[in-house]
Design an enzyme around this catalytic site. Sequence first.
Site, PDB file in Angstrom:
ATOM      1  N   ASP A  11       0.849  -1.183   0.000  1.00 41.84           N
ATOM      2  CA  ASP A  11       0.000   0.000   0.000  1.00 41.84           C
ATOM      3  C   ASP A  11       0.886   1.235   0.000  1.00 41.84           C
ATOM      4  OD1 ASP A  11      -2.313   1.910   1.028  1.00 41.84           O
ATOM      5  OD2 ASP A  11      -3.229  -0.034   0.616  1.00 41.84           O
ATOM      6  N   HIS A  13      -4.042   6.222   3.604  1.00 43.07           N
ATOM      7  CA  HIS A  13      -4.584   4.972   3.062  1.00 43.07           C
ATOM      8  C   HIS A  13      -3.905   3.746   3.658  1.00 43.07           C
ATOM      9  CE1 HIS A  13      -5.731   1.987  -0.032  1.00 43.07           C
ATOM     10  NE2 HIS A  13      -6.705   2.808  -0.354  1.00 43.07           N
ATOM     11  N   SER A  16     -10.888  -0.759  -1.157  1.00 40.41           N
ATOM     12  CA  SER A  16      -9.652  -0.775  -0.368  1.00 40.41           C
ATOM     13  C   SER A  16      -9.925  -1.113   1.080  1.00 40.41           C
ATOM     14  CB  SER A  16      -8.969   0.592  -0.427  1.00 40.41           C
ATOM     15  OG  SER A  16      -8.270   0.775  -1.622  1.00 40.41           O
TER      16      SER A  16
END
Length: 790
Positions: A162, A228, A556
């Site tokens: 990620d 994220h 996600s």
Amino acid sequence: MDYRRERLAVLLLFLTASLLATTTGVVAHNDNAPHRNYLIIVRKPYEYDQHVYKNVSSWHASLLSSVCDMAKEELAADPGALPRLIYSYRNVVNGFAARLSTDEVHRMSKMDWFVRAIPEKTYTLMTTHTPRVLGLTGPTIFNPGVWNRSNMGEGMIIGVLDGGISPGHPSFDGTGMPPPPAKWKGRCDFNGSACNNKLIGARSFYESAKWKWKGIDDPVLPIDESVHGTHVSSTAAGAFVPGANAMGSGIGTAAGMAPRAHLALYQVCFEDKGCDRDDILAAIDDAVDEGIDVLSMSLGDDSAGDFAADPIALGGFSSIMRGVFVCTAAGNNGPDPATVANEAPWLLTVAAATNDRRFVANVLLGDGAEISGESHYQPREYVSVQRPLVKDPGADGTCSNKSLLTADNVRGKIVLCHTGGDATNLEKGVMLRDAGADAFIIISPDFTGTVIQPKAHALPATQVEFLTAEKIEAYINSTQNPTAQLAFKGTEYGNRMSPVVAPFSSRGPSKQNQGIIKPDITGPGVNIIGGVPRPAGLAQPPNELAKKFDIMSGTSMAAPHISGIAALMKKAHPTWSPAAIKSAMMTTTDTRDHRRMPILDQDGKPANMFSLGAGFINPAKAMDPGLVYNLSAEDYIPYLCGLGYSNHEVNSIIHPAPPISCARLPVVQEKDLNYPSIAVILDQEPYVVKVNRAVTNVGRGKAVYVANVEAPASLSVTVMPDRLRFKKVNEVQAFTVTIGSSTGGPMEDGVVEGHLKWVSLKHVVRSPILVSSKKFFQGNSTATEPPQGR
């Protein structure tokens, strides 16, 4: 120094001299021409002489030196110039990444070892309460929950590819965690206070990315302020954090799906830049060597193309060969059809849906009507009284024109704004606050339907469904002095309409393998509270822990839920293959919501298999599925041959397995891959297709399963044999499903759906059946408008 990433200048120069002394026909050329990053695929069974080259890196360097002048690029033109070889891969592909000019690629294409040069490509990220919703905790002694049965994933290692991660976040506190298992060979590039028994690995892969993007310097610590990576990591394996909340909402104890599992973060994505293909391959290449059990990737590309060029597919296959479970996000390009990413059948592809939590903030109109809405931030000090209600003075109604948002127009008022225009909803909130507005109401886009994704705005706000806009505007037009007030009602649980498939969640059918239903499964991915370095939207959160958590939505967010559950299952069933775990998840899903009605799409209609896959994850049932559809890595090889891949392409995908020849293998058609779902196309006479499957008994010894088929009247479906008798655990039995048109002629319906259930006294093992009257695409990648499901 790690030979896999060492700078090879001295070695490369030595090899150049050696080759020039022994090789004829190598012509010098301009080394300063424009370069791009390429992935170079090397021919199999072309192998290197281990007596000459000490490792695969030096061998790849020799291949490169046979076509390139190996001096560094001119420092005057590029002060950061490095040797041409970027990565030398061991596991994910038989090849290397290098910087080359078009002339050098042309020269390379003439070499006997050369197969393919693939230009650089950038991939994108797919962007407290869920453990109980998913049944991990267990409410009673009679249902102890998945956590008790798996010791919360203790000893498992989840590798996350990620963006970066926030070191020192409370979700990654190692207090009470045991040391990582002896098999762990990775490293953490943070200092000792950030790395611990929870966060055992943190590395950054940027060697390819730095050639394209400024601001990625050497060395790079795996820190990323884009939030994220921290959010998905905490969702998969976050520690217990009491009092966690997002802007004061959803207060409770936060935890990942596998709170006792270890976490290894591999940064391959950079804020506002994306994720470079060659860095993704390098990270997976190392991760499978370092001892991970589960690989979680909330990134991809819905137009990634064939499996032989897709890093997720290539790296995923290498991973399953090592027994690593690979979980990926389906993508965020819904609700349009044929947008699903990560289509390879050895990957678990996860769609997103809502959970049963709502952050209620309704609108009370002056005429007494109440409009349902949601708000992430619900300030306690806000005085909820009727105030003047106005529409955006701009023509488009989006509140995007700052020059029109004057104090005369909005001060002390509640402003109605549509989503869209030239500003984000967060930016609109700032503009309205600065102009003195009291609050604002956001109308969601039409395509989002019933699913609302609230944000924390700079002033009090609520977000409502698109269908309510007409009602609110009609009220405003009905009176000279319209008023409204916001009624913040806090966090509510138990929404019986959930789960609902998210509008953004990418839909099938798959472009690369029409005989496989994608996505595979659905998990929670809407308004998920997870760890972040900082919250978005509000400068002053209400309390200290609110600065550490935020709400995010996307596939996600759904993928790490399933990744964590996979770690729990692998802990409970250490001998199960990745395919067995995948099958257990898919055949035990829920297809009905909390009302016991069919799960809905965002438009209020029943969700089809192109949006839902097999159904919504049910971890408790997945722990004890009864039967599984098992596959080894080798079982995918005849399937790849059946898709029409060349020998070189198949060998590239299955590297480092020994090379094969498709001509010497029995071809397995897509429909006959031993997958937990069934998809067939009835486009040719006699409009009958036979599908072969085999199931493995993972229950407790003797059992009898009876076939039960649910199918529409337009289909004829028979199963032979229709009864399976098992005498022992791990026994395998095969069966054939014959699917045809009930009329014997062409199907009138475009796409129809059904289910095959193997039913015993204890288990129901359900496989989705999807039947189409024609192919969705001509070939594997040329799109036509696919037929719509129900």
